[in-house]
Motif scaffolding. Structure first.
Motif, PDB file in Angstrom:
ATOM      1  N   GLU A 193       0.913   4.119  -2.976  1.00 16.31           N
ATOM      2  CA  GLU A 193       0.525   5.513  -2.762  1.00 16.31           C
ATOM      3  C   GLU A 193       1.656   6.455  -3.158  1.00 16.31           C
ATOM      4  O   GLU A 193       1.437   7.493  -3.793  1.00 16.31           O
ATOM      5  CB  GLU A 193       0.123   5.763  -1.313  1.00 16.31           C
ATOM      6  N   CYS A 194       2.887   6.072  -2.805  1.00 15.01           N
ATOM      7  CA  CYS A 194       4.016   6.924  -3.155  1.00 15.01           C
ATOM      8  C   CYS A 194       4.183   7.022  -4.669  1.00 15.01           C
ATOM      9  O   CYS A 194       4.421   8.103  -5.211  1.00 15.01           O
ATOM     10  CB  CYS A 194       5.294   6.380  -2.519  1.00 15.01           C
TER      11      CYS A 194
ATOM     12  N   ASN B 154       0.812  -1.218   0.000  1.00 16.81           N
ATOM     13  CA  ASN B 154       0.000   0.000   0.000  1.00 16.81           C
ATOM     14  C   ASN B 154       0.842   1.264   0.000  1.00 16.81           C
ATOM     15  O   ASN B 154       0.538   2.244  -0.694  1.00 16.81           O
ATOM     16  CB  ASN B 154      -0.927   0.009   1.217  1.00 16.81           C
ATOM     17  N   ALA B 155       1.913   1.271   0.784  1.00 16.56           N
ATOM     18  CA  ALA B 155       2.743   2.471   0.883  1.00 16.56           C
ATOM     19  C   ALA B 155       3.467   2.751  -0.423  1.00 16.56           C
ATOM     20  O   ALA B 155       3.526   3.900  -0.883  1.00 16.56           O
ATOM     21  CB  ALA B 155       3.742   2.324   2.030  1.00 16.56           C
TER      22      ALA B 155
ATOM     23  N   ASN C  93       8.401   4.671  -0.490  1.00 20.43           N
ATOM     24  CA  ASN C  93       7.302   4.011   0.213  1.00 20.43           C
ATOM     25  C   ASN C  93       6.875   4.658   1.529  1.00 20.43           C
ATOM     26  O   ASN C  93       5.849   4.300   2.073  1.00 20.43           O
ATOM     27  CB  ASN C  93       7.654   2.544   0.490  1.00 20.43           C
ATOM     28  N   LYS C  94       7.640   5.631   2.047  1.00 23.92           N
ATOM     29  CA  LYS C  94       7.262   6.187   3.341  1.00 23.92           C
ATOM     30  C   LYS C  94       7.135   7.704   3.358  1.00 23.92           C
ATOM     31  O   LYS C  94       6.372   8.247   4.150  1.00 23.92           O
ATOM     32  CB  LYS C  94       8.269   5.765   4.417  1.00 23.92           C
TER      33      LYS C  94
ATOM     34  N   ARG D 226      -0.849  -0.978   6.388  1.00 30.09           N
ATOM     35  CA  ARG D 226       0.154  -1.611   5.539  1.00 30.09           C
ATOM     36  C   ARG D 226       0.178  -3.124   5.802  1.00 30.09           C
ATOM     37  O   ARG D 226       1.082  -3.648   6.452  1.00 30.09           O
ATOM     38  CB  ARG D 226       1.528  -0.992   5.794  1.00 30.09           C
TER      39      ARG D 226
ATOM     40  N   TRP E  30       5.188  14.679   2.372  1.00 27.98           N
ATOM     41  CA  TRP E  30       4.182  13.622   2.615  1.00 27.98           C
ATOM     42  C   TRP E  30       4.781  12.527   3.466  1.00 27.98           C
ATOM     43  O   TRP E  30       5.982  12.238   3.367  1.00 27.98           O
ATOM     44  CB  TRP E  30       3.713  13.055   1.266  1.00 27.98           C
ATOM     45  N   ARG E  31       3.971  11.936   4.327  1.00 29.21           N
ATOM     46  CA  ARG E  31       4.338  10.748   5.078  1.00 29.21           C
ATOM     47  C   ARG E  31       3.210   9.735   4.974  1.00 29.21           C
ATOM     48  O   ARG E  31       2.038  10.096   5.115  1.00 29.21           O
ATOM     49  CB  ARG E  31       4.585  11.070   6.562  1.00 29.21           C
ATOM     50  N   PHE E  32       3.542   8.491   4.727  1.00 28.64           N
ATOM     51  CA  PHE E  32       2.514   7.460   4.635  1.00 28.64           C
ATOM     52  C   PHE E  32       1.944   7.194   6.018  1.00 28.64           C
ATOM     53  O   PHE E  32       2.677   6.948   6.974  1.00 28.64           O
ATOM     54  CB  PHE E  32       3.089   6.168   4.054  1.00 28.64           C
TER      55      PHE E  32
END
Length: 437
Positions: free
Chosen positions: A200-201, A196-197, A338-339, A353, A347-349
């Motif tokens: 999104e990234c 997921n991370a 990814n984070k 996850r 941005w931060r996830f």
């Protein structure tokens, strides 16, 4: 020759459609494949787009990764059962069956008559009424197993890398096109693609939040891995297969077998595969013949069509600093893929996850049930070939282009496999002296 050209055009067209849409000659193969796919899909939708009460899984390759993948598959979906298994080693089969039976309980339904041993065991698994096959044999065997699975009409989960040489890559690409036409799903073991991370990234990278991607850095630096000392009763072949990491014909070297994960992420971020590379590498510490003939470190510069680069580093040497990561650099920011994103659009996830090793199987099963079939075959073949071209450059000391790697006729797999065959350790490559095959 025509078929080879078609495969080359297809592989290239998968990468940079935004740059190549006007080049109609490079789309001919895709258009033809799509038409064939539509015709075949109409005949196979009932056979392969079903929503079965039970998904039967066959396992080909019962080592640690195969057993792990089967465990992930039964965790992914309630209705999954392990139905048939194949391996060349009876002891590996016995160990895998014990572990799966203990963990899977009623989901483990492999009987003695669906347990197969030998080099042709994979054919017998494919002859059963399984729905999905997990292919987790050493990478050198995977092209043949993928081709056979597609022809048998099975959905596929295949571990990475999917080949060790150019001819193997071409087989996997052909099989992946064929699978699409037959209404078959293919998911590869590049689990970051199902994280997921990471997703999104990558969506944020695609939307321009780090600007234009200009560089990436891929790392898999760690200590050494397992090695099984040779026993007197082992033939050349058995010894090499039990230590498959250390023989290029089986593993592709660790730039392929392991580092492909990070390379795949960088290809994902760049939106395609590189067009050339130059590698500095060697065999500095693992020099004993017990470690076959592979290298223990690689440092490779890849160049993409738009001029952006990937710096790739992988090492398996004890006592050194470890790092497993990817970093993507854009004109407006940077990210580890990814984070986080640092730069103009921070941005931060913060989402959930779940285990991506499980998600990749769940996504495969859901795609089969829905009929929206995933097919990751060409993509993972491209990432595998990216690693292969890095190895080719490292072994020879030469700059290697994508076309050279893709069209190479070097076949690493021995023509005939026999337990009693003489199988010498290949010479260790010497950059600047080893010729490009």
């Amino acid at each position: 020759m025509a078929n080879m050209l078609a495969l080359g055009l297809y592989a290239k067209a998968q990468i940079s459609n935004n740059r190549r849409m006007a080049q109609m000659s490079r789309r001919n193969f895709i258009v033809g494949s799509a038409a064939a796919a539509a015709a075949l899909s109409s005949k196979n939708v009932l056979a392969h787009g079903v929503r079965p009460d039970q998904i039967k899984i066959g396992l080909i390759g019962c080592g640690g990764r195969g057993t792990g993948a089967a465990t992930n598959a039964i965790e992914a979906t309630d209705e999954v059962v392990i139905w048939a298994m194949a391996d060349v080693f009876p002891d590996r089969m016995a160990s895998s069956k014990r572990n799966l039976a203990a963990g899977a309980k009623e989901k483990f339904q492999v009987t003695d008559d669906r347990t197969f041993i030998g080099f042709d065991a994979y054919k017998h698994v494919l002859d059963t009424d399984i729905d999905v096959v997990i292919i987790a044999t050493p990478p050198g065997f995977r092209p043949a197993h993928v081709v056979a699975a597609v022809e048998a009409g099975k959905h596929i989960f295949m571990e990475k890398p999917v080949a060790v040489d150019g001819p193997g890559i071409r087989k996997v690409i052909r099989a992946s096109v064929r699978a699409k036409g037959k209404g078959l799903a293919i998911v590869a073991g590049t689990q970051r693609r199902h994280d997921n991370a990471y997703n999104e990234c990558m969506d944020r990278i695609r939307s321009g939040q780090i600007g234009d991607v200009v560089a990436s850095y891929a790392y898999w630096n760690q200590g050494g891995l397992w090695m099984h000392p040779r026993k007197d009763e082992w033939s050349d072949l058995e010894w090499q297969m039990r230590n498959w990491l250390y023989f290029t014909w089986l593993s592709g070297d660790h730039i392929c077998e392991q580092h492909i994960h990070n390379i795949d992420v960088c290809n994902w971020a760049h939106g395609g595969h590189p067009v050339k590379c130059t590698s500095l590498a060697g065999r500095e510490v693992r020099t004993d013949p017990a470690y076959g003939h592979v290298f223990d470190h690689f440092s490779t510069e890849y160049t993409y069509e738009d001029g952006s680069i990937m710096m790739s580093s992988c090492r398996q040497i004890d006592g050194c600093v470890s790092k497993v990561a990817e970093h993507i650099v854009g004109t407006k920011g940077v990210t580890n893929g990814n984070k986080y994103i640092n730069g103009e659009n921070r941005w931060r996830f913060e989402g959930e996850r779940p285990n991506s090793y499980v998600l990749e199987h769940r996504n495969l099963h859901e795609s089969i049930r829905s009929g929206n079939l995933l097919n990751e075959g060409v993509r993972v073949a491209e990432s595998t070939l990216t690693a292969i071209m890095g190895r080719m450059s490292a072994y020879t000391g030469q700059e290697i282009s994508w076309d050279q790697a893709f069209s190479s006729d070097e076949v690493l797999m021995p023509e005939d496999i026999d337990w009693n065959m003489d199988l010498a350790i290949p010479e260790v490559a010497v950059p600047g002296k080893t010729a490009l095959s």
